[in-house]
Each structure stands twice: as C-alpha cells, then as structure tokens.
Design an enzyme around this catalytic site. Structure first.
Site, PDB file in Angstrom:
ATOM      1  N   ARG A 239     -27.048 -15.433 -44.558  1.00  0.00           N
ATOM      2  CA  ARG A 239     -27.648 -15.312 -43.231  1.00  0.00           C
ATOM      3  C   ARG A 239     -28.670 -16.443 -43.086  1.00  0.00           C
ATOM      4  O   ARG A 239     -29.363 -16.789 -44.057  1.00  0.00           O
ATOM      5  CB  ARG A 239     -28.359 -13.967 -43.054  1.00  0.00           C
ATOM      6  CG  ARG A 239     -27.423 -12.773 -42.874  1.00  0.00           C
ATOM      7  CD  ARG A 239     -26.707 -12.796 -41.526  1.00  0.00           C
ATOM      8  NE  ARG A 239     -25.891 -11.616 -41.304  1.00  0.00           N
ATOM      9  CZ  ARG A 239     -24.576 -11.537 -41.513  1.00  0.00           C
ATOM     10  NH1 ARG A 239     -23.908 -12.569 -41.987  1.00  0.00           N
ATOM     11  NH2 ARG A 239     -23.923 -10.414 -41.235  1.00  0.00           N
ATOM     12  N   GLU A 267     -29.640 -18.558 -34.561  1.00  0.00           N
ATOM     13  CA  GLU A 267     -28.203 -18.459 -34.353  1.00  0.00           C
ATOM     14  C   GLU A 267     -27.971 -17.718 -33.042  1.00  0.00           C
ATOM     15  O   GLU A 267     -28.563 -16.643 -32.868  1.00  0.00           O
ATOM     16  CB  GLU A 267     -27.591 -17.694 -35.522  1.00  0.00           C
ATOM     17  CG  GLU A 267     -26.109 -17.927 -35.670  1.00  0.00           C
ATOM     18  CD  GLU A 267     -25.555 -17.309 -36.953  1.00  0.00           C
ATOM     19  OE1 GLU A 267     -24.774 -16.357 -36.808  1.00  0.00           O
ATOM     20  OE2 GLU A 267     -25.912 -17.762 -38.048  1.00  0.00           O
ATOM     21  N   HIS A 286     -20.723 -19.659 -37.937  1.00  0.00           N
ATOM     22  CA  HIS A 286     -20.597 -18.266 -38.405  1.00  0.00           C
ATOM     23  C   HIS A 286     -19.150 -17.752 -38.262  1.00  0.00           C
ATOM     24  O   HIS A 286     -18.878 -16.846 -37.470  1.00  0.00           O
ATOM     25  CB  HIS A 286     -21.577 -17.343 -37.664  1.00  0.00           C
ATOM     26  CG  HIS A 286     -21.895 -16.108 -38.468  1.00  0.00           C
ATOM     27  ND1 HIS A 286     -23.092 -15.459 -38.395  1.00  0.00           N
ATOM     28  CD2 HIS A 286     -21.149 -15.408 -39.383  1.00  0.00           C
ATOM     29  CE1 HIS A 286     -23.079 -14.418 -39.215  1.00  0.00           C
ATOM     30  NE2 HIS A 286     -21.908 -14.366 -39.828  1.00  0.00           N
TER      31      HIS A 286
HETATM   32  N1  LIG Z   1     -20.862 -15.769 -43.451  1.00  0.00           N
HETATM   33  C1  LIG Z   1     -20.294 -14.626 -43.151  1.00  0.00           C
HETATM   34  O1  LIG Z   1     -19.487 -14.531 -42.235  1.00  0.00           O
HETATM   35  C2  LIG Z   1     -20.601 -13.421 -43.984  1.00  0.00           C
HETATM   36  C3  LIG Z   1     -19.592 -12.456 -44.172  1.00  0.00           C
HETATM   37  C4  LIG Z   1     -19.867 -11.339 -44.954  1.00  0.00           C
HETATM   38  C5  LIG Z   1     -21.132 -11.184 -45.523  1.00  0.00           C
HETATM   39  N2  LIG Z   1     -22.091 -12.125 -45.309  1.00  0.00           N
HETATM   40  C6  LIG Z   1     -23.439 -11.959 -45.901  1.00  0.00           C
HETATM   41  O2  LIG Z   1     -23.305 -11.788 -47.298  1.00  0.00           O
HETATM   42  C7  LIG Z   1     -24.218 -10.799 -47.728  1.00  0.00           C
HETATM   43  C8  LIG Z   1     -23.779 -10.246 -49.077  1.00  0.00           C
HETATM   44  O3  LIG Z   1     -22.643  -9.425 -48.912  1.00  0.00           O
HETATM   45  P1  LIG Z   1     -22.120  -8.517 -50.149  1.00  0.00           P
HETATM   46  O4  LIG Z   1     -21.023  -7.687 -49.587  1.00  0.00           O
HETATM   47  O5  LIG Z   1     -21.858  -9.359 -51.355  1.00  0.00           O
HETATM   48  O6  LIG Z   1     -23.402  -7.605 -50.408  1.00  0.00           O
HETATM   49  P2  LIG Z   1     -23.718  -6.680 -51.650  1.00  0.00           P
HETATM   50  O7  LIG Z   1     -22.486  -6.277 -52.359  1.00  0.00           O
HETATM   51  O8  LIG Z   1     -24.638  -5.620 -51.153  1.00  0.00           O
HETATM   52  O9  LIG Z   1     -24.547  -7.645 -52.658  1.00  0.00           O
HETATM   53  C9  LIG Z   1     -25.762  -8.200 -52.315  1.00  0.00           C
HETATM   54  C10 LIG Z   1     -26.315  -8.976 -53.493  1.00  0.00           C
HETATM   55  O10 LIG Z   1     -27.511  -9.619 -53.062  1.00  0.00           O
HETATM   56  C11 LIG Z   1     -28.541  -9.349 -54.012  1.00  0.00           C
HETATM   57  N3  LIG Z   1     -29.844  -9.358 -53.344  1.00  0.00           N
HETATM   58  C12 LIG Z   1     -30.314  -8.543 -52.378  1.00  0.00           C
HETATM   59  N4  LIG Z   1     -31.562  -8.895 -52.022  1.00  0.00           N
HETATM   60  C13 LIG Z   1     -31.883  -9.957 -52.792  1.00  0.00           C
HETATM   61  C14 LIG Z   1     -33.023 -10.788 -52.915  1.00  0.00           C
HETATM   62  N5  LIG Z   1     -34.114 -10.584 -52.167  1.00  0.00           N
HETATM   63  N6  LIG Z   1     -33.001 -11.793 -53.803  1.00  0.00           N
HETATM   64  C15 LIG Z   1     -31.915 -12.004 -54.596  1.00  0.00           C
HETATM   65  N7  LIG Z   1     -30.790 -11.267 -54.519  1.00  0.00           N
HETATM   66  C16 LIG Z   1     -30.780 -10.259 -53.640  1.00  0.00           C
HETATM   67  C17 LIG Z   1     -28.207  -7.979 -54.581  1.00  0.00           C
HETATM   68  O11 LIG Z   1     -28.902  -7.827 -55.823  1.00  0.00           O
HETATM   69  P3  LIG Z   1     -28.682  -6.533 -56.789  1.00  0.00           P
HETATM   70  O12 LIG Z   1     -27.257  -6.663 -57.279  1.00  0.00           O
HETATM   71  O13 LIG Z   1     -29.656  -6.696 -57.888  1.00  0.00           O
HETATM   72  O14 LIG Z   1     -28.893  -5.334 -55.919  1.00  0.00           O
HETATM   73  C18 LIG Z   1     -26.680  -8.096 -54.700  1.00  0.00           C
HETATM   74  O15 LIG Z   1     -26.336  -8.741 -55.892  1.00  0.00           O
HETATM   75  C19 LIG Z   1     -24.219  -9.795 -46.562  1.00  0.00           C
HETATM   76  O16 LIG Z   1     -25.382  -9.010 -46.555  1.00  0.00           O
HETATM   77  C20 LIG Z   1     -24.135 -10.701 -45.350  1.00  0.00           C
HETATM   78  O17 LIG Z   1     -25.415 -11.050 -44.904  1.00  0.00           O
HETATM   79  C21 LIG Z   1     -21.854 -13.233 -44.549  1.00  0.00           C
END
Ligand SMILES: NC(=O)c1ccc[n+]([C@@H]2O[C@H](COP(=O)([O-])OP(=O)(O)OC[C@H]3O[C@@H](n4cnc5c(N)ncnc54)[C@H](OP(=O)(O)O)[C@@H]3O)[C@@H](O)[C@H]2O)c1
Length: 323
Positions: A239, A267, A286
C-alpha cells in the site's frame, strides 16, 4: 435465512456456490432506499463501497474481496466483524511482483521507450543506465544491456500469504531471501521488523508486501531509503502509505535507487505529481490483483467464510473481531 448484500456490479451467477439458506441482495451506491443485511460483501472499489454502506442496516459481518481492508473499520465501526480475502490474491500479486522485478532488472521500461522511438542503436543507453544506477566504476566490455536476478538478495518485508507465494515463485532464481515480519520466528528464519534498518544494506531487491496500518505507515522513510544499496530496487506491492512519498521522490531524483510501485500515496496519483517523472521508476496503477481470477477466487473465499459463519464455526480471516 442469512441476508447477504453483494455488489450489484457483480453477475449473480458468480455467487452460485454460496451456501443454502442465504438470501442474496444486490446492493449499490445508487440505491434510493435502505436495505437490511446481516453480511456485506463490499464492492472492490473502495469509493463505491463507502458510498454504499450508508444504505445498509444491520450489518454484523463484512467479507471483503480484498486482502487490504484498511478503510473498513473506520466506516463500519467496532461492532462489526471484518474478514479479508486472505489467500485469494496470492498468485496475481506475487506474479506482478516477479514481473516488476524482472522488468526493472532487464530494463524493459527503457527498451519500450526505444521500441517506440524505432532507433536500435539507442540500446547502448542501457549500459549508461547500468553504470549510473549501480555506480559500477570499471568499464564493462561488451556493454551491459540488462542485469540478472539469479544470485541477488531479495528482502520480503511482510511474510504472510502473499510474501510466501512470492518466495515460492522466486525459488527457481536461486536468490538469497531475507524475511521480515512483525514478529521474529524460525523455520524459516524471519526477522522482526525492529531489525529492518540493519538488514536493508544487505538487499539488492526490497519487496514491500504488508498491510497498511498505523505501525507500517512511513515504515520506509528517508532513513531506510538512505540505508539501501546504491541501485537497489524497491518494489511496493503493498500500500502507498508504507513508503514516505516525498523521501522516495528525493531518493529517486538523486539517482540512488530504482523502484517499481503498484501502489502510491496519494492514490490515485494525480496528474503532474512529481512521482510520475522520477527516473528509474516503473509505476502500474494498482493493478496487481486485478486478473480474471480475482472475483471467482475472492468469492470462493467469502463463500467458505459464510459457510463457517452460518455453522457457528470460527472464521478464518478475521482482521477485526466485533466488540
Ligand atoms: N497491489 C495489490 O494489488 C495488492 C493485492 C493484494 C494485497 N496487497 C497488500 O498486501 C498486503 C499483504 O497481504 P497478505 O495477504 O500477504 O497479508 P497477511 O497474510 O496478513 O500477511 C501480512 C504480513 O505482513 C506482516 N506485517 C504486518 N504489519 C507489519 C509491520 N508493521 N511491519 C512488518 N511486517 C508487518 C505480518 O507479520 P506477522 O507474520 O509477524 O504477523 C505478515 O507477515 C495486504 O494487506 C494488502 O495491503 C496488495
């Protein structure tokens, strides 16, 4: 009967696998009346979804089609449970990340410019780019016209569902992976985010794939950008607010690093914004998760969550439990 409000923009047949005992109610921001629903699947476009919510009454559970749900708690308040579509966007977003890394290391943005100009010999601009961005002091002959991913060190900031999928897709490239998440753990080795600054100088590629939260806002600021290697690549698939935009513009304009961004802050990125004209930067607006598989996968995840909800089983992807 559980009343489920779903985006009127979706074809109803896409919800055919929803459990029995569900009444499906198309909802939209254009409605001239209010409707009672128990469960709400918001439109994937945040603006549309936010304008739809005031027409809904009785929402107890929100099933988002997205992985990032940062706008929802502030809209629906603390008395509603919110689940995201964790897992549904792993493949699309991880593929975008791989494509962005390879495009930047193979200089595709430059070669697209050259293709459009129709001037073959401009390809030697690539070797000038290589020298400038990497700070390579020795003359390389024959000239470098692209770089390799194999052998590089890739840092994943965020090691959740998508971070793990990126690692799986990176495996054939034989890269060294540095994993960073909120909490440290082993097998595999994951560093705590408190170690980020000490790890940044080791990475050739830094991939951001974590949620936008109060803690992650500005996680990559001037200090962190300054710690990155000369010519390192920052990839933001997460994000926009995770990166301090002003600091990024300054670092890119100084020719210190390169970047690929699927997300920006602000954005949409307004016309004339300084990011648009930064050097060594690839921006996609995006689009990371927006493949034809987006809706079927996200609705499959929602259907499974709904089935659990109706059976009183624990939900799998809670990002906010109702208080
Ligand atoms: N570009 C796009 O179109 C697109 C598409 C889909 C998703 N995304 C973004 O990708 C993000 C991740 O998705 P996901 O499904 O992989 O989420 P997820 O499975 O919930 O994993 C999130 C990861 O981020 C880590 N995290 C959270 N807060 C943090 C911080 N302050 N500092 C360091 N690490 C942190 C978590 O740590 P822990 O493992 O220790 O809890 C976990 O490893 C989404 O929230 C979304 O914003 C973008």
């Amino acid at each position: 009967m559980v009343r489920v409000g779903y985006p009127a923009t979706l074809r109803a047949e896409l919800l055919r696998d929803f459990p029995e005992g569900v009444e499906l109610i198309p909802v939209s921001d254009k409605m001239d009346h209010d409707v009672e629903v128990d469960v709400w699947i918001p439109d994937p476009y945040t603006k549309v979804a936010m304008q739809t919510y005031p027409h809904l009454r009785g929402v107890k559970l929100v099933l988002s089609m997205l992985a990032g749900t940062e706008w929802i708690p502030g809209t629906v308040g603390p008395h509603v449970t919110i689940c995201n579509a964790r897992g549904a966007h792993n493949i699309s977003t991880a593929e975008w990340t791989l494509a962005a890394i390879l495009a930047m290391l193979k200089y595709f943005p430059l070669y697209l410019d050259i293709q459009r100009s129709g001037v073959w010999k401009r390809r030697f601009e690539a070797s000038e780019h290589f020298v400038r961005i990497t700070g390579e002091a020795n003359e390389v002959y024959p000239p470098v016209l692209g770089e390799e991913l194999t052998g590089k060190t890739v840092m994943l900031v965020g090691y959740g569902a998508i971070g793990k999928e990126i690692e799986r897709m990176l495996a054939p490239f034989d890269v060294e992976i540095l994993r960073v998440a909120r909490n440290a753990r082993t097998e595999p080795n994951v560093h705590a985010v408190s170690e980020l600054d000490s790890l940044l100088p080791k990475a050739d590629v830094v991939v951001l794939i974590l949620p936008a939260t109060a803690e992650s806002k500005g996680l990559i600021g001037a200090r962190q950008l300054g710690l990155m290697r000369q010519g390192a690549l920052l990839v933001n698939a997460a994000r926009g607010p995770v990166v301090d935009t002003d600091a990024l513009v300054e670092t890119l304009n100084a020719g210190r690093i390169r970047a690929a961004l699927d997300v920006t802050d602000p954005e949409p990125l307004p016309e004339g914004h300084p990011l648009w004209s930064c050097p060594n930067l690839l921006i996609t607006p995006h689009v990371g998760a927006s493949t034809p598989q987006f809706t079927p996968r996200a609705l499959k995840t929602a259907a499974e969550e709904l089935r659990r909800y109706m059976k009183g089983e624990p939900l799998q992807n809670i990002v906010q439990a109702a208080v």
